[in-house]
Motif scaffolding. Structure first.
Motif, PDB file in Angstrom:
ATOM      1  N   THR A  21       0.835  -1.205   0.000  1.00  0.00           N
ATOM      2  CA  THR A  21       0.000   0.000   0.000  1.00  0.00           C
ATOM      3  C   THR A  21       0.866   1.249   0.000  1.00  0.00           C
ATOM      4  OG1 THR A  21      -1.787  -1.141   1.184  1.00  0.00           O
ATOM      5  CG2 THR A  21      -1.763   1.275   1.278  1.00  0.00           C
ATOM      6  N   ALA A  22       1.898   1.265   0.856  1.00  0.00           N
ATOM      7  CA  ALA A  22       2.795   2.414   0.917  1.00  0.00           C
ATOM      8  C   ALA A  22       3.493   2.633  -0.416  1.00  0.00           C
ATOM      9  CB  ALA A  22       3.825   2.213   2.032  1.00  0.00           C
ATOM     10  N   CYS A  23       3.939   1.552  -1.046  1.00  0.00           N
ATOM     11  CA  CYS A  23       4.663   1.662  -2.316  1.00  0.00           C
ATOM     12  C   CYS A  23       3.760   2.148  -3.442  1.00  0.00           C
ATOM     13  CB  CYS A  23       5.281   0.320  -2.688  1.00  0.00           C
ATOM     14  SG  CYS A  23       6.657  -0.152  -1.628  1.00  0.00           S
ATOM     15  N   THR A  24       2.500   1.747  -3.413  1.00  0.00           N
ATOM     16  CA  THR A  24       1.560   2.229  -4.423  1.00  0.00           C
ATOM     17  C   THR A  24       1.407   3.742  -4.333  1.00  0.00           C
ATOM     18  OG1 THR A  24       0.341   0.139  -4.444  1.00  0.00           O
ATOM     19  CG2 THR A  24      -0.819   2.092  -5.247  1.00  0.00           C
ATOM     20  N   THR A  25       1.329   4.252  -3.103  1.00  0.00           N
ATOM     21  CA  THR A  25       1.223   5.700  -2.898  1.00  0.00           C
ATOM     22  C   THR A  25       2.473   6.408  -3.416  1.00  0.00           C
ATOM     23  OG1 THR A  25      -0.164   5.404  -0.937  1.00  0.00           O
ATOM     24  CG2 THR A  25       0.986   7.510  -1.167  1.00  0.00           C
ATOM     25  N   VAL A  26       3.626   5.875  -3.062  1.00  0.00           N
ATOM     26  CA  VAL A  26       4.894   6.503  -3.441  1.00  0.00           C
ATOM     27  C   VAL A  26       5.093   6.442  -4.957  1.00  0.00           C
ATOM     28  CG1 VAL A  26       7.393   6.274  -3.245  1.00  0.00           C
ATOM     29  CG2 VAL A  26       5.967   6.111  -1.203  1.00  0.00           C
ATOM     30  N   ARG A  27       4.741   5.327  -5.561  1.00  0.00           N
ATOM     31  CA  ARG A  27       4.888   5.215  -7.009  1.00  0.00           C
ATOM     32  C   ARG A  27       4.007   6.230  -7.730  1.00  0.00           C
ATOM     33  NH1 ARG A  27       5.030  -0.158 -10.845  1.00  0.00           N
ATOM     34  NH2 ARG A  27       5.213   0.977 -12.805  1.00  0.00           N
ATOM     35  N   ASP A  81      10.584  13.734   4.072  1.00  0.00           N
ATOM     36  CA  ASP A  81       9.415  14.121   3.283  1.00  0.00           C
ATOM     37  C   ASP A  81       8.744  12.938   2.598  1.00  0.00           C
ATOM     38  OD1 ASP A  81       9.871  16.770   3.943  1.00  0.00           O
ATOM     39  OD2 ASP A  81      11.088  17.159   2.161  1.00  0.00           O
ATOM     40  N   MET A  82       9.300  11.741   2.748  1.00  0.00           N
ATOM     41  CA  MET A  82       8.740  10.574   2.085  1.00  0.00           C
ATOM     42  C   MET A  82       7.480  10.085   2.813  1.00  0.00           C
ATOM     43  SD  MET A  82       8.645   8.112  -0.128  1.00  0.00           S
ATOM     44  CE  MET A  82      10.160   8.327  -1.066  1.00  0.00           C
ATOM     45  N   PRO A  83       6.350   9.962   2.097  1.00  0.00           N
ATOM     46  CA  PRO A  83       5.154   9.394   2.736  1.00  0.00           C
ATOM     47  C   PRO A  83       5.427   7.974   3.233  1.00  0.00           C
ATOM     48  CG  PRO A  83       4.607  10.417   0.627  1.00  0.00           C
ATOM     49  CD  PRO A  83       6.101  10.365   0.703  1.00  0.00           C
ATOM     50  N   HIS A  84       4.812   7.608   4.331  1.00  0.00           N
ATOM     51  CA  HIS A  84       4.929   6.264   4.912  1.00  0.00           C
ATOM     52  C   HIS A  84       6.370   5.926   5.294  1.00  0.00           C
ATOM     53  CE1 HIS A  84       0.802   5.649   3.694  1.00  0.00           C
ATOM     54  NE2 HIS A  84       1.112   5.796   2.418  1.00  0.00           N
ATOM     55  N   GLN A  85       7.135   6.950   5.633  1.00  0.00           N
ATOM     56  CA  GLN A  85       8.537   6.713   5.980  1.00  0.00           C
ATOM     57  C   GLN A  85       8.688   5.697   7.102  1.00  0.00           C
ATOM     58  OE1 GLN A  85      10.514   8.952   8.799  1.00  0.00           O
ATOM     59  NE2 GLN A  85      12.258   9.541   7.528  1.00  0.00           N
ATOM     60  N   SER A  86       7.804   5.730   8.083  1.00  0.00           N
ATOM     61  CA  SER A  86       7.933   4.818   9.219  1.00  0.00           C
ATOM     62  C   SER A  86       7.770   3.364   8.804  1.00  0.00           C
ATOM     63  CB  SER A  86       6.908   5.172  10.304  1.00  0.00           C
ATOM     64  OG  SER A  86       5.589   5.039   9.809  1.00  0.00           O
ATOM     65  N   ARG A  87       6.916   3.103   7.814  1.00  0.00           N
ATOM     66  CA  ARG A  87       6.759   1.720   7.336  1.00  0.00           C
ATOM     67  C   ARG A  87       8.035   1.250   6.636  1.00  0.00           C
ATOM     68  NH1 ARG A  87       0.684   1.254   4.633  1.00  0.00           N
ATOM     69  NH2 ARG A  87      -0.334   2.791   5.981  1.00  0.00           N
TER      70      ARG A  87
END
Length: 266
Positions: free
Chosen positions: A31-37, A76-82
């Protein structure tokens, strides 16, 4: 029976650790990678690996396609904690310490990137990560005698067959056949496709002879990760620069490691 991972890596040049992530962790990271992509493909993240280039410098323009997203621990990366939780996974850190024969306090963060399957077929040429193809046999032999200063691994979020290696090639100079082969040779003598299931991790020597390819119709997300020891006078920065690490290291949240691991590594 306890497996000596360091000896196995030294022997064949790669090792596969099965099921490092559980299904819940895999789903969360997908899910996190889909957002980042999506962010990267819209041009809203500048640190990319863009088609058709294999090595940096890369353009920040995603219009021709991307095959990698860099600096997943940037504040600044979304979902950095994951992403941080997977980078500092207990099994991975314990493996790194065994391979490098060091303590956690000796480790420093290096690469942490997301490799993605682009919308068109894309291949990497046969290469070693730390020795240029122009190196002579004598130069290769000299570099291959140097001690390892970092551990390098890929973590698959989908079943993956994109990494192809020549086992044992990290212990010798290239053969005449390997030197003379086409850069995108499909049948290199001794080659082996590394098959990963989602959640598996492959550690590999950075000087094993490898190639990578992606088929656009297959789903694929992989992390390329590196942790290194703090060794002054090594080629650490040289290799990381060649893979684009230092270009975006300013502003990286170095406190992430301390928060996730509860310790004070660099």
């Amino acid at each position: 029976m306890t497996v000596n991972l360091k000896a196995l890596l030294a022997s064949q040049g790669f090792i596969v650790l099965p099921s490092v992530l559980n299904p819940t962790q895999i789903s969360s990271l997908r899910t996190a990678c889909t957002t980042v992509r999506s962010l990267a493909e819209r041009g809203q993240w500048p640190h990319l690996r863009t088609l058709p280039k294999q090595f940096p410098p890369w353009s920040s323009d995603p219009s021709h396609g991307i095959w990698g997203i860099q600096h997943l621990l940037h504040p600044d990366m979304p979902h950095q904690s994951r992403f941080a939780a997977s980078y500092f996974n207990d099994t991975i850190i314990d493996t790194v310490k065994q391979l490098l024969e060091c303590e956690e306090k000796d480790l420093i963060m290096e690469l942490y990137n997301l490799l993605i399957r682009p919308s068109s077929n894309f291949e990497l040429r046969w290469h070693r990560d730390d020795i240029p193809p122009s190196a002579s046999a004598e130069e290769e032999e000299k570099r291959l005698q140097e001690p390892a200063w970092h551990a390098q691994w890929n973590l698959a979020l989908y079943d993956d067959r994109s990494l192809v290696v020549v086992p044992g090639s990290h212990r010798r100079a290239r053969t005449d056949r390997e030197r003379e082969a086409d850069a995108y040779e499909k049948d290199m003598p001794g080659q082996l496709v590394v098959e990963l299931k989602a959640g598996d991790v492959v550690f590999y020597d950075n000087n094993i002879f490898i190639v990578g390819s992606t088929i656009a119709i297959r789903r694929g997300l992989r992390y390329m990760e590196v942790l290194g020891m703090w060794l002054e006078g090594t080629r650490g920065r040289e290799t990381c620069c060649s893979m684009g690490r230092l270009s975006g290291s300013k502003g990286v949240d170095l406190g992430t490691w301390k928060r996730v691991r509860g310790k004070g590594q660099r």
